[in-house]
Design a protein around this motif. Structure first.
Motif, short mmCIF file in Angstrom:
data_model
loop_
_atom_site.label_atom_id
_atom_site.label_comp_id
_atom_site.label_asym_id
_atom_site.label_seq_id
_atom_site.Cartn_x
_atom_site.Cartn_y
_atom_site.Cartn_z
N ALA A 11 88.36 7.08 55.68
CA ALA A 11 87.15 7.52 55.06
C ALA A 11 85.95 7.85 56.28
O ALA A 11 85.84 6.94 56.66
N GLN A 12 86.06 9.38 56.40
CA GLN A 12 85.10 9.43 57.63
C GLN A 12 85.56 9.14 58.94
O GLN A 12 84.67 8.73 59.92
N SER A 13 86.92 9.07 58.88
CA SER A 13 87.79 8.69 60.26
C SER A 13 89.34 9.16 60.07
O SER A 13 89.41 9.53 58.69
N GLU A 432 87.21 12.98 60.64
CA GLU A 432 85.95 12.52 61.31
C GLU A 432 84.74 12.97 60.35
O GLU A 432 85.05 14.25 59.83
N LEU A 433 83.74 12.41 60.47
CA LEU A 433 82.75 12.80 59.54
C LEU A 433 82.06 14.28 59.68
O LEU A 433 82.19 15.06 58.60
N GLU A 434 82.18 14.82 61.00
CA GLU A 434 81.73 16.34 60.81
C GLU A 434 82.74 17.22 60.40
O GLU A 434 82.52 18.38 59.59
N ALA A 436 85.12 16.35 58.09
CA ALA A 436 85.29 16.16 56.53
C ALA A 436 84.26 16.95 55.84
O ALA A 436 84.26 17.54 54.81
N THR A 437 82.86 16.70 56.53
CA THR A 437 81.69 17.35 55.73
C THR A 437 81.86 18.87 55.88
O THR A 437 81.53 19.50 54.70
N VAL A 454 82.81 13.17 50.26
CA VAL A 454 83.32 12.73 51.27
C VAL A 454 82.88 11.28 51.48
O VAL A 454 81.82 10.67 51.61
N ASP A 456 82.81 7.09 51.90
CA ASP A 456 82.64 6.20 53.12
C ASP A 456 83.66 4.93 52.89
O ASP A 456 83.95 4.56 51.76
N TYR A 457 83.69 4.45 54.06
CA TYR A 457 84.60 3.07 54.34
C TYR A 457 84.09 2.18 53.03
O TYR A 457 82.83 1.86 52.89
#
Length: 467
Positions: A11-13, A432-434, A436-437, A454, A456-457
Protein backbone atom coordinates in the motif's frame (compact mmCIF):
# COMPACT_ATOMS: atom_id res chain seq x y z
CA UNK A 1 -22.44 -10.12 4.86
CA UNK A 2 -19.87 -7.60 6.08
CA UNK A 3 -16.49 -7.95 4.34
CA UNK A 4 -13.55 -5.97 5.69
CA UNK A 5 -10.05 -5.56 4.23
CA UNK A 6 -6.94 -4.45 6.07
CA UNK A 7 -3.90 -3.42 4.02
CA UNK A 8 -0.85 -5.05 5.58
CA UNK A 9 1.51 -4.31 2.69
CA UNK A 10 1.96 -3.11 -0.91
CA UNK A 11 0.00 0.00 0.00
CA UNK A 12 1.89 3.03 -1.37
CA UNK A 13 4.88 0.70 -1.82
CA UNK A 14 5.75 -2.14 -4.21
CA UNK A 15 6.74 -4.75 -1.63
CA UNK A 16 5.23 -6.69 1.24
CA UNK A 17 1.95 -7.57 -0.51
CA UNK A 18 -0.63 -8.63 2.10
CA UNK A 19 -4.39 -8.01 2.01
CA UNK A 20 -6.29 -9.39 4.98
CA UNK A 21 -9.99 -10.03 4.37
CA UNK A 22 -12.52 -10.75 7.10
CA UNK A 23 -15.57 -12.39 5.51
CA UNK A 24 -17.98 -12.96 8.35
CA UNK A 25 -16.09 -15.30 10.69
CA UNK A 26 -13.69 -16.43 7.93
CA UNK A 27 -10.31 -14.69 7.62
CA UNK A 28 -8.18 -15.03 4.48
CA UNK A 29 -5.04 -13.19 3.44
CA UNK A 30 -4.23 -12.63 -0.22
CA UNK A 31 -0.44 -12.76 -0.64
CA UNK A 32 2.09 -12.85 2.17
CA UNK A 33 5.09 -10.91 0.93
CA UNK A 34 8.25 -9.65 2.56
CA UNK A 35 9.01 -5.94 2.66
CA UNK A 36 12.14 -4.84 0.79
CA UNK A 37 13.85 -1.56 -0.03
CA UNK A 38 13.69 1.35 2.41
CA UNK A 39 14.82 0.64 5.96
CA UNK A 40 11.47 1.74 7.36
CA UNK A 41 9.81 -0.85 5.11
CA UNK A 42 12.26 -3.65 5.91
CA UNK A 43 11.79 -3.06 9.62
CA UNK A 44 8.09 -3.94 9.24
CA UNK A 45 9.20 -7.55 8.66
CA UNK A 46 10.41 -7.57 12.27
CA UNK A 47 7.44 -5.75 13.82
CA UNK A 48 4.79 -7.63 15.74
CA UNK A 49 2.28 -8.81 13.14
CA UNK A 50 -0.83 -6.60 13.20
CA UNK A 51 -3.13 -9.59 13.84
CA UNK A 52 -2.57 -12.94 15.51
CA UNK A 53 -1.36 -15.24 12.66
CA UNK A 54 -3.08 -18.19 14.34
CA UNK A 55 -6.46 -16.53 13.68
CA UNK A 56 -5.95 -16.43 9.90
CA UNK A 57 -7.84 -19.34 8.32
CA UNK A 58 -6.17 -19.41 4.89
CA UNK A 59 -3.77 -17.64 2.53
CA UNK A 60 -4.18 -17.23 -1.24
CA UNK A 61 -1.01 -16.52 -3.25
CA UNK A 62 -0.96 -14.76 -6.62
CA UNK A 63 2.63 -15.72 -7.53
CA UNK A 64 5.92 -16.88 -6.10
CA UNK A 65 8.07 -13.73 -5.96
CA UNK A 66 9.41 -13.03 -2.48
CA UNK A 67 7.52 -9.73 -2.18
CA UNK A 68 4.36 -11.89 -2.43
CA UNK A 69 5.44 -15.08 -0.58
CA UNK A 70 8.55 -14.26 1.43
CA UNK A 71 6.81 -13.62 4.75
CA UNK A 72 5.04 -17.01 4.78
CA UNK A 73 7.73 -18.78 6.86
CA UNK A 74 7.57 -16.00 9.44
CA UNK A 75 3.77 -16.24 9.52
CA UNK A 76 4.05 -19.98 10.14
CA UNK A 77 6.73 -19.39 12.76
CA UNK A 78 4.23 -17.16 14.59
CA UNK A 79 1.39 -19.69 14.60
CA UNK A 80 -0.32 -19.77 11.20
CA UNK A 81 -1.20 -23.34 10.22
CA UNK A 82 -3.90 -23.04 7.54
CA UNK A 83 -3.89 -23.97 3.85
CA UNK A 84 -1.99 -21.84 1.33
CA UNK A 85 -3.75 -21.86 -2.07
CA UNK A 86 -1.83 -21.17 -5.30
CA UNK A 87 -1.25 -22.49 -8.80
CA UNK A 88 0.81 -25.65 -9.23
CA UNK A 89 3.64 -23.73 -10.93
CA UNK A 90 3.66 -21.23 -8.07
CA UNK A 91 3.95 -24.11 -5.61
CA UNK A 92 6.93 -25.47 -7.55
CA UNK A 93 8.61 -22.07 -7.60
CA UNK A 94 7.79 -21.32 -3.95
CA UNK A 95 9.66 -24.42 -2.84
CA UNK A 96 12.80 -23.12 -4.53
CA UNK A 97 12.42 -19.47 -3.55
CA UNK A 98 11.45 -19.90 0.10
CA UNK A 99 14.17 -22.44 0.87
CA UNK A 100 16.67 -20.17 -0.85
CA UNK A 101 15.42 -17.11 1.07
CA UNK A 102 15.78 -18.92 4.38
CA UNK A 103 19.26 -20.17 3.50
CA UNK A 104 20.38 -16.67 2.44
CA UNK A 105 19.10 -15.16 5.67
CA UNK A 106 20.92 -17.78 7.74
CA UNK A 107 24.14 -17.24 5.78
CA UNK A 108 23.94 -13.44 5.94
CA UNK A 109 23.27 -13.51 9.69
CA UNK A 110 26.27 -15.80 10.19
CA UNK A 111 28.47 -13.58 7.99
CA UNK A 112 27.35 -10.44 9.83
CA UNK A 113 28.19 -12.10 13.14
CA UNK A 114 31.61 -13.11 11.85
CA UNK A 115 32.46 -9.69 10.38
CA UNK A 116 30.82 -7.72 13.19
CA UNK A 117 29.01 -5.18 10.98
CA UNK A 118 25.52 -5.74 12.43
CA UNK A 119 24.17 -3.63 15.29
CA UNK A 120 22.32 -6.72 16.57
CA UNK A 121 24.10 -9.09 18.94
CA UNK A 122 23.89 -11.73 17.71
CA UNK A 123 22.39 -11.01 14.26
CA UNK A 124 19.54 -13.43 13.55
CA UNK A 125 17.60 -14.39 10.41
CA UNK A 126 13.92 -13.51 10.19
CA UNK A 127 13.24 -17.25 9.86
CA UNK A 128 15.05 -20.52 9.35
CA UNK A 129 15.03 -23.31 6.77
CA UNK A 130 12.75 -25.48 8.89
CA UNK A 131 10.17 -22.66 8.91
CA UNK A 132 10.21 -22.58 5.10
CA UNK A 133 9.88 -26.37 5.00
CA UNK A 134 6.75 -26.12 7.16
CA UNK A 135 5.21 -23.74 4.60
CA UNK A 136 5.69 -26.31 1.84
CA UNK A 137 3.47 -28.76 3.75
CA UNK A 138 0.66 -26.19 3.72
CA UNK A 139 0.66 -25.50 -0.04
CA UNK A 140 -2.51 -26.49 -1.89
CA UNK A 141 -1.84 -26.27 -5.66
CA UNK A 142 -4.51 -25.88 -8.34
CA UNK A 143 -4.62 -25.15 -12.06
CA UNK A 144 -5.78 -22.03 -13.90
CA UNK A 145 -9.58 -21.60 -14.14
CA UNK A 146 -10.27 -24.34 -11.59
CA UNK A 147 -12.96 -23.65 -8.96
CA UNK A 148 -11.40 -23.78 -5.50
CA UNK A 149 -13.67 -23.76 -2.46
CA UNK A 150 -11.72 -22.17 0.38
CA UNK A 151 -14.79 -21.80 2.62
CA UNK A 152 -18.50 -22.61 2.54
CA UNK A 153 -19.22 -19.12 1.20
CA UNK A 154 -15.98 -18.33 -0.65
CA UNK A 155 -14.44 -19.75 -3.80
CA UNK A 156 -11.51 -18.58 -5.86
CA UNK A 157 -10.24 -19.05 -9.38
CA UNK A 158 -6.72 -18.43 -10.62
CA UNK A 159 -6.38 -16.86 -14.08
CA UNK A 160 -3.15 -16.29 -15.97
CA UNK A 161 -1.55 -12.92 -15.14
CA UNK A 162 1.44 -13.25 -17.51
CA UNK A 163 3.98 -11.94 -14.99
CA UNK A 164 6.09 -15.03 -14.23
CA UNK A 165 5.58 -18.79 -14.51
CA UNK A 166 2.34 -19.61 -12.69
CA UNK A 167 1.48 -16.00 -11.84
CA UNK A 168 -2.23 -15.47 -11.41
CA UNK A 169 -4.85 -12.85 -10.97
CA UNK A 170 -7.30 -14.07 -8.35
CA UNK A 171 -11.05 -14.04 -8.79
CA UNK A 172 -12.75 -14.37 -5.40
CA UNK A 173 -16.50 -15.02 -5.37
CA UNK A 174 -18.41 -14.55 -2.13
CA UNK A 175 -21.86 -16.06 -1.76
CA UNK A 176 -23.84 -13.38 0.00
CA UNK A 177 -27.34 -13.73 1.51
CA UNK A 178 -28.90 -12.12 -1.59
CA UNK A 179 -26.38 -12.38 -4.43
CA UNK A 180 -22.77 -13.23 -5.22
CA UNK A 181 -20.06 -10.59 -4.97
CA UNK A 182 -16.85 -10.73 -7.01
CA UNK A 183 -13.45 -9.40 -5.95
CA UNK A 184 -10.54 -9.36 -8.41
CA UNK A 185 -6.93 -9.17 -7.24
CA UNK A 186 -4.76 -8.39 -10.26
CA UNK A 187 -1.57 -9.63 -8.62
CA UNK A 188 1.35 -8.45 -10.77
CA UNK A 189 0.17 -8.10 -14.36
CA UNK A 190 2.65 -9.05 -17.05
CA UNK A 191 3.29 -7.51 -20.43
CA UNK A 192 1.50 -8.29 -23.66
CA UNK A 193 3.32 -10.11 -26.49
CA UNK A 194 5.98 -11.58 -24.20
CA UNK A 195 8.23 -14.07 -26.03
CA UNK A 196 7.76 -16.81 -23.41
CA UNK A 197 4.68 -16.08 -21.30
CA UNK A 198 1.05 -15.81 -22.39
CA UNK A 199 -0.85 -12.50 -22.25
CA UNK A 200 -2.72 -11.60 -19.06
CA UNK A 201 -6.27 -12.91 -19.05
CA UNK A 202 -9.04 -10.31 -19.17
CA UNK A 203 -11.40 -9.95 -16.23
CA UNK A 204 -14.81 -8.82 -17.55
CA UNK A 205 -16.49 -8.13 -14.23
CA UNK A 206 -15.71 -7.19 -10.63
CA UNK A 207 -17.56 -5.55 -7.78
CA UNK A 208 -14.24 -4.77 -6.11
CA UNK A 209 -10.86 -4.49 -7.87
CA UNK A 210 -7.37 -4.49 -6.37
CA UNK A 211 -4.99 -3.43 -9.15
CA UNK A 212 -1.23 -3.08 -9.15
CA UNK A 213 0.39 0.19 -10.25
CA UNK A 214 4.14 -0.48 -10.36
CA UNK A 215 4.41 1.47 -13.62
CA UNK A 216 1.12 3.33 -13.26
CA UNK A 217 2.77 6.64 -14.17
CA UNK A 218 4.81 5.38 -17.11
CA UNK A 219 3.07 5.75 -20.48
CA UNK A 220 5.29 3.33 -22.34
CA UNK A 221 8.20 1.07 -21.67
CA UNK A 222 10.72 0.39 -24.41
CA UNK A 223 9.05 -1.50 -27.26
CA UNK A 224 12.27 -3.06 -28.55
CA UNK A 225 14.07 -4.36 -25.45
CA UNK A 226 16.12 -6.95 -27.36
CA UNK A 227 17.58 -4.25 -29.61
CA UNK A 228 18.46 -2.10 -26.61
CA UNK A 229 19.98 -5.11 -24.85
CA UNK A 230 22.13 -5.75 -27.90
CA UNK A 231 23.30 -2.13 -27.94
CA UNK A 232 24.42 -2.30 -24.29
CA UNK A 233 26.29 -5.56 -24.84
CA UNK A 234 28.04 -4.27 -27.98
CA UNK A 235 28.99 -1.00 -26.30
CA UNK A 236 30.47 -2.84 -23.31
CA UNK A 237 32.46 -5.24 -25.47
CA UNK A 238 33.90 -2.25 -27.34
CA UNK A 239 35.15 -1.05 -23.95
CA UNK A 240 36.69 -4.50 -23.45
CA UNK A 241 34.52 -5.07 -20.43
CA UNK A 242 31.82 -7.40 -19.12
CA UNK A 243 28.08 -6.83 -18.70
CA UNK A 244 26.75 -7.60 -15.22
CA UNK A 245 22.98 -7.98 -14.94
CA UNK A 246 21.20 -8.28 -11.59
CA UNK A 247 18.12 -10.30 -12.54
CA UNK A 248 15.34 -12.06 -10.70
CA UNK A 249 15.93 -15.79 -10.92
CA UNK A 250 12.26 -16.29 -11.77
CA UNK A 251 11.24 -14.85 -15.12
CA UNK A 252 13.77 -12.17 -15.92
CA UNK A 253 16.77 -14.51 -16.17
CA UNK A 254 14.96 -16.83 -18.58
CA UNK A 255 13.82 -13.91 -20.75
CA UNK A 256 17.39 -12.60 -20.95
CA UNK A 257 18.76 -16.00 -21.98
CA UNK A 258 16.09 -16.17 -24.69
CA UNK A 259 16.84 -12.72 -26.10
CA UNK A 260 20.64 -13.13 -25.95
CA UNK A 261 20.38 -16.34 -28.00
CA UNK A 262 18.34 -14.48 -30.63
CA UNK A 263 20.84 -11.60 -30.73
CA UNK A 264 23.80 -13.95 -31.23
CA UNK A 265 22.03 -16.01 -33.91
CA UNK A 266 21.16 -12.85 -35.85
CA UNK A 267 24.73 -11.55 -35.51
CA UNK A 268 23.62 -8.43 -33.61
CA UNK A 269 26.11 -9.15 -30.83
CA UNK A 270 29.32 -11.21 -30.85
CA UNK A 271 29.15 -14.79 -29.67
CA UNK A 272 30.02 -14.60 -25.98
CA UNK A 273 29.81 -16.65 -22.81
CA UNK A 274 26.77 -16.04 -20.63
CA UNK A 275 27.37 -16.92 -16.99
CA UNK A 276 24.21 -17.74 -15.04
CA UNK A 277 25.46 -17.35 -11.49
CA UNK A 278 22.34 -18.16 -9.52
CA UNK A 279 21.67 -21.69 -8.26
CA UNK A 280 18.04 -20.72 -7.85
CA UNK A 281 17.80 -19.62 -11.50
CA UNK A 282 19.17 -23.00 -12.56
CA UNK A 283 16.45 -24.80 -10.62
CA UNK A 284 13.74 -22.44 -11.84
CA UNK A 285 14.69 -22.87 -15.48
CA UNK A 286 14.15 -26.61 -15.14
CA UNK A 287 10.53 -26.02 -14.12
CA UNK A 288 9.65 -24.80 -17.61
CA UNK A 289 9.82 -28.44 -18.74
CA UNK A 290 7.42 -29.45 -15.97
CA UNK A 291 4.79 -26.75 -16.43
CA UNK A 292 4.13 -26.52 -20.18
CA UNK A 293 0.58 -25.09 -19.89
CA UNK A 294 2.01 -22.01 -18.18
CA UNK A 295 4.08 -20.70 -21.10
CA UNK A 296 4.30 -20.53 -24.90
CA UNK A 297 7.38 -22.71 -25.41
CA UNK A 298 7.09 -26.07 -27.11
CA UNK A 299 8.68 -29.31 -25.98
CA UNK A 300 11.27 -29.10 -28.76
CA UNK A 301 12.23 -25.60 -27.57
CA UNK A 302 13.49 -27.16 -24.34
CA UNK A 303 15.22 -30.25 -25.71
CA UNK A 304 18.92 -30.50 -24.86
CA UNK A 305 20.25 -29.89 -28.35
CA UNK A 306 17.95 -26.98 -29.20
CA UNK A 307 17.01 -25.55 -25.79
CA UNK A 308 16.37 -21.82 -25.68
CA UNK A 309 17.72 -21.85 -22.12
CA UNK A 310 20.70 -24.19 -22.38
CA UNK A 311 22.63 -23.52 -25.57
CA UNK A 312 26.46 -23.77 -25.80
CA UNK A 313 27.19 -20.17 -24.81
CA UNK A 314 25.33 -20.54 -21.48
CA UNK A 315 27.44 -21.59 -18.51
CA UNK A 316 25.51 -22.39 -15.34
CA UNK A 317 27.58 -21.80 -12.22
CA UNK A 318 26.46 -24.30 -9.62
CA UNK A 319 29.33 -24.16 -7.14
CA UNK A 320 30.91 -21.31 -5.20
CA UNK A 321 34.20 -22.11 -6.90
CA UNK A 322 32.71 -21.62 -10.38
CA UNK A 323 31.12 -18.40 -9.18
CA UNK A 324 34.40 -17.03 -7.87
CA UNK A 325 36.17 -18.04 -11.10
CA UNK A 326 34.07 -15.46 -12.97
CA UNK A 327 36.13 -12.76 -11.24
CA UNK A 328 39.04 -13.74 -13.51
CA UNK A 329 37.00 -13.01 -16.67
CA UNK A 330 38.00 -9.53 -17.80
CA UNK A 331 36.10 -8.92 -21.05
CA UNK A 332 33.45 -10.00 -23.54
CA UNK A 333 31.21 -11.90 -21.15
CA UNK A 334 27.70 -11.47 -19.74
CA UNK A 335 27.11 -12.25 -16.07
CA UNK A 336 23.52 -12.74 -14.87
CA UNK A 337 23.03 -13.15 -11.14
CA UNK A 338 20.37 -12.69 -8.47
CA UNK A 339 18.93 -10.83 -6.70
CA UNK A 340 17.32 -8.43 -9.16
CA UNK A 341 17.33 -5.46 -6.76
CA UNK A 342 20.83 -6.27 -5.44
CA UNK A 343 19.36 -7.03 -2.01
CA UNK A 344 21.36 -10.22 -1.46
CA UNK A 345 22.73 -13.34 -3.07
CA UNK A 346 25.72 -13.86 -5.36
CA UNK A 347 25.20 -10.57 -7.22
CA UNK A 348 26.71 -8.74 -4.22
CA UNK A 349 30.08 -10.39 -4.75
CA UNK A 350 30.02 -9.44 -8.43
CA UNK A 351 29.17 -5.85 -7.50
CA UNK A 352 32.16 -5.67 -5.18
CA UNK A 353 34.37 -6.86 -8.01
CA UNK A 354 32.79 -5.01 -10.96
CA UNK A 355 31.48 -1.66 -9.67
CA UNK A 356 35.00 -0.12 -9.44
CA UNK A 357 35.89 -1.25 -12.99
CA UNK A 358 35.44 1.53 -15.58
CA UNK A 359 35.26 -0.95 -18.48
CA UNK A 360 32.37 -2.99 -17.10
CA UNK A 361 28.65 -2.21 -17.36
CA UNK A 362 26.03 -2.78 -14.71
CA UNK A 363 22.71 -3.25 -16.52
CA UNK A 364 19.35 -3.09 -14.71
CA UNK A 365 16.45 -4.87 -16.40
CA UNK A 366 13.80 -4.82 -13.67
CA UNK A 367 12.07 -2.50 -11.24
CA UNK A 368 14.30 -1.16 -8.46
CA UNK A 369 12.25 -0.42 -5.35
CA UNK A 370 12.88 2.73 -3.36
CA UNK A 371 15.72 2.23 -0.88
CA UNK A 372 17.31 -0.80 -2.58
CA UNK A 373 20.96 -0.89 -3.63
CA UNK A 374 19.84 -1.00 -7.25
CA UNK A 375 17.80 2.19 -6.86
CA UNK A 376 20.70 3.96 -5.12
CA UNK A 377 23.07 3.04 -7.95
CA UNK A 378 20.57 4.29 -10.55
CA UNK A 379 20.19 7.53 -8.59
CA UNK A 380 23.93 8.12 -8.99
CA UNK A 381 25.31 7.35 -5.55
CA UNK A 382 29.13 7.42 -5.87
CA UNK A 383 29.57 4.56 -3.41
CA UNK A 384 27.37 1.66 -2.32
CA UNK A 385 27.51 -0.15 1.01
CA UNK A 386 27.96 -3.91 0.68
CA UNK A 387 28.80 -6.16 3.62
CA UNK A 388 29.52 -3.14 5.77
CA UNK A 389 32.00 -1.54 3.34
CA UNK A 390 31.62 1.31 0.84
CA UNK A 391 32.30 0.22 -2.75
CA UNK A 392 33.01 2.94 -5.36
CA UNK A 393 30.77 3.01 -8.45
CA UNK A 394 32.99 3.67 -11.50
CA UNK A 395 31.48 1.27 -14.03
CA UNK A 396 28.93 2.24 -16.67
CA UNK A 397 25.34 2.03 -15.38
CA UNK A 398 22.51 1.33 -17.82
CA UNK A 399 18.81 0.50 -17.53
CA UNK A 400 16.34 -1.21 -19.89
CA UNK A 401 12.77 -0.89 -18.66
CA UNK A 402 11.23 -2.82 -21.54
CA UNK A 403 12.48 -6.09 -20.04
CA UNK A 404 10.40 -5.60 -16.91
CA UNK A 405 7.82 -8.23 -16.08
CA UNK A 406 5.27 -5.56 -15.12
CA UNK A 407 2.71 -4.01 -17.43
CA UNK A 408 3.27 -0.33 -18.15
CA UNK A 409 0.52 2.28 -17.88
CA UNK A 410 -0.85 1.67 -21.38
CA UNK A 411 -0.93 -2.08 -20.80
CA UNK A 412 -2.66 -1.61 -17.44
CA UNK A 413 -5.27 0.49 -19.23
CA UNK A 414 -5.56 -2.14 -21.95
CA UNK A 415 -6.32 -4.71 -19.26
CA UNK A 416 -8.86 -2.64 -17.29
CA UNK A 417 -10.66 -1.61 -20.47
CA UNK A 418 -11.87 -5.19 -20.77
CA UNK A 419 -14.27 -4.68 -17.85
CA UNK A 420 -17.83 -4.52 -19.18
CA UNK A 421 -18.62 -1.93 -16.54
CA UNK A 422 -16.44 -0.19 -13.96
CA UNK A 423 -15.91 -1.91 -10.59
CA UNK A 424 -17.93 -0.38 -7.81
CA UNK A 425 -14.75 0.16 -5.77
CA UNK A 426 -11.14 0.08 -6.91
CA UNK A 427 -8.03 -0.03 -4.73
CA UNK A 428 -4.78 0.97 -6.45
CA UNK A 429 -1.98 -0.98 -4.80
CA UNK A 430 1.56 -2.27 -5.36
CA UNK A 431 3.01 1.06 -6.45
CA UNK A 432 5.00 3.82 -4.83
CA UNK A 433 2.83 6.78 -3.86
CA UNK A 434 3.56 8.86 -6.96
CA UNK A 435 2.83 5.99 -9.34
CA UNK A 436 -0.27 4.75 -7.51
CA UNK A 437 -1.73 8.26 -7.21
CA UNK A 438 -1.11 8.96 -10.90
CA UNK A 439 -2.80 5.74 -11.99
CA UNK A 440 -5.76 6.34 -9.67
CA UNK A 441 -6.19 9.76 -11.25
CA UNK A 442 -6.04 8.20 -14.71
CA UNK A 443 -8.80 5.74 -13.83
CA UNK A 444 -10.91 8.59 -12.46
CA UNK A 445 -10.39 11.17 -15.19
CA UNK A 446 -9.85 9.11 -18.36
CA UNK A 447 -12.18 6.19 -17.63
CA UNK A 448 -14.65 8.04 -15.37
CA UNK A 449 -14.39 5.37 -12.66
CA UNK A 450 -15.81 6.23 -9.24
CA UNK A 451 -14.61 5.16 -5.78
CA UNK A 452 -10.93 4.79 -6.71
CA UNK A 453 -8.71 4.72 -3.61
CA UNK A 454 -4.97 4.59 -2.92
CA UNK A 455 -4.93 2.92 0.52
CA UNK A 456 -2.22 3.42 3.10
CA UNK A 457 -0.45 0.84 5.25
CA UNK A 458 -2.71 -0.64 7.98
CA UNK A 459 -5.83 1.16 6.69
CA UNK A 460 -9.08 -0.83 6.82
CA UNK A 461 -12.17 -0.59 4.60
CA UNK A 462 -15.62 -2.14 4.46
CA UNK A 463 -15.70 -3.47 0.90
CA UNK A 464 -19.41 -3.56 0.17
CA UNK A 465 -20.62 -0.69 2.31
CA UNK A 466 -22.64 1.73 0.21
CA UNK A 467 -22.74 -0.44 -2.93
Amino acid sequence: MDVQVKFLGAAQSVTGSKYLLSIGTFTVMVDCGMFQGLKELRERNWDEFPVDPATINAVVITHAHIDHTGYLPSLVRQGFNGPVYCTSATAGLAEILLLDAAKLQEEEAAFAAKEGFSKHHPPLPLYYTHDAEQVLNLLRPFEFDEDVMIHDTVRVKFHNAGHILGAALVEMIINGPVQEKTIIFSGDLGRYNHPILRDPVSAPYADILFIESTYGNRDTLNEFPARQLGNVVSETFQHQGCVVIPAFAVGRTQTLIYYLRELMEMGDIPTATIYIDSPMAISVTGLYKKYFPYHKLREQDLENQTSVFDYPQVKYCRSRESSKAINDVKENAIIISASGMCAGGRILHHLIHRLPNENDTLLFVGYQAEGTRGRKILEGNPTIKIFGKQVPVRCHVRKIEGLSGHADKLELLQWVNNFKRPPKKTFVVHGELESATAFAETLTTELSWNNVTVPDYLESYSLFEGI
